[in-house]
Design a protein around this motif. Structure first.
Motif, short mmCIF file in Angstrom:
data_model
loop_
_atom_site.label_atom_id
_atom_site.label_comp_id
_atom_site.label_asym_id
_atom_site.label_seq_id
_atom_site.Cartn_x
_atom_site.Cartn_y
_atom_site.Cartn_z
N ALA A 70 -20.20 -22.91 19.28
CA ALA A 70 -20.84 -23.74 18.26
C ALA A 70 -19.81 -24.30 17.29
O ALA A 70 -19.84 -25.49 16.95
CB ALA A 70 -21.89 -22.92 17.51
N SER A 195 -24.50 -19.95 16.06
CA SER A 195 -25.60 -20.45 16.88
C SER A 195 -26.93 -19.92 16.35
O SER A 195 -26.98 -18.85 15.73
CB SER A 195 -25.41 -20.01 18.34
OG SER A 195 -25.32 -18.60 18.42
N TRP A 211 -27.73 -24.85 15.23
CA TRP A 211 -26.63 -24.12 14.60
C TRP A 211 -27.00 -23.74 13.17
O TRP A 211 -27.72 -24.48 12.48
CB TRP A 211 -25.36 -24.97 14.56
CG TRP A 211 -24.83 -25.36 15.89
CD1 TRP A 211 -25.02 -24.71 17.08
CD2 TRP A 211 -24.00 -26.50 16.19
NE1 TRP A 211 -24.36 -25.37 18.09
CE2 TRP A 211 -23.73 -26.47 17.57
CE3 TRP A 211 -23.46 -27.52 15.42
CZ2 TRP A 211 -22.94 -27.43 18.21
CZ3 TRP A 211 -22.68 -28.48 16.03
CH2 TRP A 211 -22.42 -28.43 17.41
#
Length: 258
Positions: A70, A195, A211
């Protein structure tokens, strides 16, 4: 007997002048600030975006690979938007090359936009990044390091300001669960990315990734946290649909009350 080697011809004054003009045009296109295009973020940033002549730090929320991915894609999305002009390229400097090019391309950072540099240790990566920043010809610079002290971040901030080139420093490695952003830094903004669960879809499969984005620190502004949908094919984030709809409903209610 020594042999004289021909000296490298110096560029003409006309060529230097043309290069300076090209560089000035490139900087003008890039702009002094890169907005996220989301009021939920831009209105909370003191500069209403990321300063294109500053140092910005990013770290993953945990040691998990999902958070590392992420954070990497968050970086790539920002870089993609800095590189949105046809001839713009950026530098991504690392000590260990493990980037997944197809993943970067999915958020708008194609292979034609990226120059990769690899150093044996953090000091070499930081030196590479500093030289690239001072050159001033790149759209942005990303460097991945285990650690960078206050002196190193000050040098990067000064180099970014001198070259008017944005510096994205990924503090990638964590020590014993300690957040890398807990150490002092001269960065203008410091972000922690993790995440989050994606939205359920009416059919079998996974929805758009989400996210958890935490702005841990910014100059002349307050920290904040948001849950956002991951970067799209142009590197842009989005508010989750439910949040966006709620914001529109609140605006309509306010306008009716007025």
């Amino acid at each position: 007997m020594s042999t004289l080697q021909p000296s490298t011809p110096r560029p003409s004054a006309e060529l230097l002048a043309a290069l300076r003009v090209d560089l000035a045009i490139a900087r003008a296109h890039r702009g002094p600030v890169l907005s996220f295009g989301l009021p939920a973020i831009d209105e909370r940033l003191s500069d209403h975006g990321l300063d294109a002549g500053g140092l910005h730090e990013i770290a993953a929320a945990s040691e998990q690979l999902t958070d590392d991915a992420a954070a990497t894609l968050f970086l790539a999305g920002i870089a993609a938007r800095f590189c949105d002009q046809p001839d713009f390229t950026m530098l991504w400097a690392v000590t260990a090359f493990d980037l997944y090019a197809p993943g970067l391309e999915q958020v708008g950072l194609g292979p034609e936009k990226v120059l990769y540099g690899q150093g044996r240790k953090d000091a070499e990566v930081l030196a590479m990044a500093e030289d690239a920043l001072r050159d001033g010809s790149l759209a942005c610079v990303i460097a991945e390091v285990k650690a960078a002290d206050m002196t190193a971040t000050r040098r990067l901030q000064l180099a970014a300001a001198d070259g008017q080139t944005p510096m994205l420093l990924y503090r990638r490695h964590r020590s014993r669960g300690r957040c890398p952003l807990s150490t002092p830094s001269a960065a203008m903004t410091r972000w922690r990315i993790g995440s989050a669960a994606s939205e359920r879809t009416p059919w079998q499969g996974v929805g758009r990734p989400r996210w958890q984005i935490d702005l841990v620190r910014q100059r002349n502004g307050n920290p904040f946290s948001l849950e956002l949908e991951a970067c799209d094919a142009t590197g842009r984030l989005a508010l989750p649909a439910a949040v966006a709809d709620r914001a529109v409903a609140q605006e309509r209610a306010t306008s009716k009350a007025a």
